[in-house]
Scaffold this active site. Structure first.
Site, PDB file in Angstrom:
ATOM      1  N   HIS A  65      25.201  12.803  29.238  1.00 32.84           N
ATOM      2  CA  HIS A  65      26.467  13.234  29.660  1.00 32.84           C
ATOM      3  C   HIS A  65      26.425  14.075  29.149  1.00 32.84           C
ATOM      4  O   HIS A  65      27.704  15.439  29.718  1.00 32.84           O
ATOM      5  CB  HIS A  65      27.683  12.359  29.418  1.00 32.84           C
ATOM      6  CG  HIS A  65      28.882  12.425  30.333  1.00 32.84           C
ATOM      7  ND1 HIS A  65      29.114  11.635  31.101  1.00 32.84           N
ATOM      8  CD2 HIS A  65      29.726  13.308  29.520  1.00 32.84           C
ATOM      9  CE1 HIS A  65      30.528  12.410  31.074  1.00 32.84           C
ATOM     10  NE2 HIS A  65      30.823  13.005  30.280  1.00 32.84           N
ATOM     11  N   GLU A  66      26.903  14.255  27.656  1.00 34.03           N
ATOM     12  CA  GLU A  66      27.342  15.092  26.828  1.00 34.03           C
ATOM     13  C   GLU A  66      26.580  16.222  27.145  1.00 34.03           C
ATOM     14  O   GLU A  66      27.223  17.946  26.942  1.00 34.03           O
ATOM     15  CB  GLU A  66      27.176  14.892  25.372  1.00 34.03           C
ATOM     16  CG  GLU A  66      28.595  13.723  25.286  1.00 34.03           C
ATOM     17  CD  GLU A  66      29.385  13.995  25.362  1.00 34.03           C
ATOM     18  OE1 GLU A  66      29.352  15.310  25.275  1.00 34.03           O
ATOM     19  OE2 GLU A  66      30.660  13.328  25.825  1.00 34.03           O
ATOM     20  N   HIS A  96      27.506  19.226  29.501  1.00 31.60           N
ATOM     21  CA  HIS A  96      28.424  20.158  29.434  1.00 31.60           C
ATOM     22  C   HIS A  96      28.286  21.064  28.344  1.00 31.60           C
ATOM     23  O   HIS A  96      28.891  22.082  28.741  1.00 31.60           O
ATOM     24  CB  HIS A  96      29.869  19.070  28.428  1.00 31.60           C
ATOM     25  CG  HIS A  96      30.531  18.212  29.270  1.00 31.60           C
ATOM     26  ND1 HIS A  96      31.860  18.238  29.988  1.00 31.60           N
ATOM     27  CD2 HIS A  96      31.237  16.605  29.011  1.00 31.60           C
ATOM     28  CE1 HIS A  96      31.811  16.982  30.729  1.00 31.60           C
ATOM     29  NE2 HIS A  96      31.653  16.146  29.787  1.00 31.60           N
TER      30      HIS A  96
END
Length: 383
Positions: free
Chosen positions: A18-19, A22
């Site tokens: 998920h990170e 980003h």
């Protein structure tokens, strides 16, 4: 211990990816990134390369990607706050999208183990079902249920959840290239699960007519749950009443089927949320961290196919995480996207202190929800 290790690995994979979503989109668009961290709390390892600090922290259930000017004004041209709003929206949305992509990749490994898979073509009309009387035949392809398009079998299992007792169902099938319309009442399927030391005995009936019982041994199609041993569980469902044709998985259709499974989970999340909003599903039926731990424990101890159950559970969780994270809820990425959409419309950003207050309130409400749901999970385990 094994369950604890599996849970940590699952969350590390989901959170780090998920990170990373980003991180990689921000890096490609030349944002100034200060830190990429997996976990919270004190750092147990860190390394600074160029201007970015990479960290591994003690608490594995979380992580973050920190940008210059993310929550405050900055004079740096590469700061988050100084980027065009469309770029910021891509970076914020990328985390949830990467979680959904992870689910798709996992299904590429799961689907072959499920071969053959069910299709939306009728192989056999179930005896004593109402579609027998309606004139639906083997070979018919189900293409629409109550006005909703059907493209694969899981669509059928999802849309039948909306059936109501006494209400008629409208079904569109394709037969010899022609679309035919049928109206009938859904059939009532009652299934009893009797949990024994050796396995699960399943007794089914269709519209009151009982079928021969079937026995599933643990590790061979059944997952052992010691809390259910000696009990009987009855599940009543309203269904169409047919057995689907099966299709083998091969190198050509695996991609499409993995995508179908991914779409199904996304639809399932939205359908569950809609049922909750409309009151058809109560708070007591929701599950949180405690329930997830319980399910992971069941998957880990499910026998020779435990790896398949763990992978499937991970796919379900990561897609759920991705979809929920993109909802317009304060404190989540979707909440931030909502403020960016408002910024696009009014052509100027919301004051940071006001946006921060909304996210803080949203965060407190989410914590309260997690506490309530976890309490329900604990009570279910006690019962």
């Amino acid at each position: 211990m094994v369950t604890a290790i599996v849970i940590i690995i699952m969350f590390l994979v989901m959170v780090s990816l998920h990170e990373f979503g980003h991180f990689i989109t921000a890096k490609l668009m030349d944002f100034k990134i200060l830190e990429y961290s997996i976990g919270f709390g004190p750092a147990i390892w860190h390394s600074k390369r160029s201007e970015i600090q990479y960290s591994l922290r003690a608490i594995p259930f979380g992580g973050y990607c920190k940008f210059e000017g993310e929550d405050e004004a900055s004079e740096d041209k590469r700061a988050f706050s100084n980027q065009p709003v469309w770029k910021r929206m891509i970076v914020v949305a990328a985390g949830g999208i990467f979680n959904i992509i992870l689910g798709f990749v996992l299904f590429l490994f799961i689907v072959p183990a499920l071969s053959p898979i069910s299709t939306n073509v009728i192989d056999e009309v179930v005896e004593n079902s109402y579609i027998e009387e309606a004139g639906i035949l083997p070979g018919d392809e189900v293409v629409e249920i109550n006005g909703k398009h059907v493209s694969f079998y899981n669509d059928i299992s999802l849309y039948t959840q909306d059936f109501q007792a006494g209400e008629e169902c409208e079904l569109v099938v394709k037969r010899d290239g022609e679309k035919l319309h049928f109206t009938f009442k859904p059939s009532e399927s009652v299934t009893e699960y009797t949990y024994t030391d050796e396995g699960i005995e399943v007794t089914s009936s269709m519209n009151g007519v009982e079928e021969e019982p079937v026995f599933y041994k643990y590790g061979e199609g059944a997952i052992r749950d010691d809390s259910k041993i000696g009990t009987t569980e009855t599940v009543t469902r309203l269904i169409i009443g047919f057995r689907p044709q099966q299709e083998d998985i091969n190198a050509l259709n695996i991609w499409g089927e993995a995508w179908n499974e991914t779409k199904f989970v996304v639809k399932l999340v939205y359908n569950s949320l809609w049922q909750m909003v409309t009151g058809r599903v109560g708070m007591d039926q929701m599950s949180g961290p405690v329930g997830i731990v319980s399910e992971v424990n069941n998957a880990v101890n499910s026998g020779s196919e435990s790896w398949l159950y763990v992978l499937n559970l991970t796919a379900l969780l990561t897609i759920n995480l991705g979809v929920l994270n993109l909802l317009p809820i304060p404190a989540l990425d979707g909440g931030r996207l909502l403020f960016m959409i408002i910024e696009l419309i009014r052509r100027k950003p919301i004051p940071p202190e006001k946006e921060g207050l909304v996210h803080a309130i949203g965060f407190l409400l989410l914590i309260a929800l997690i506490i309530v749901v976890s309490f329900n999970d604990i009570m279910r385990l006690i019962r």
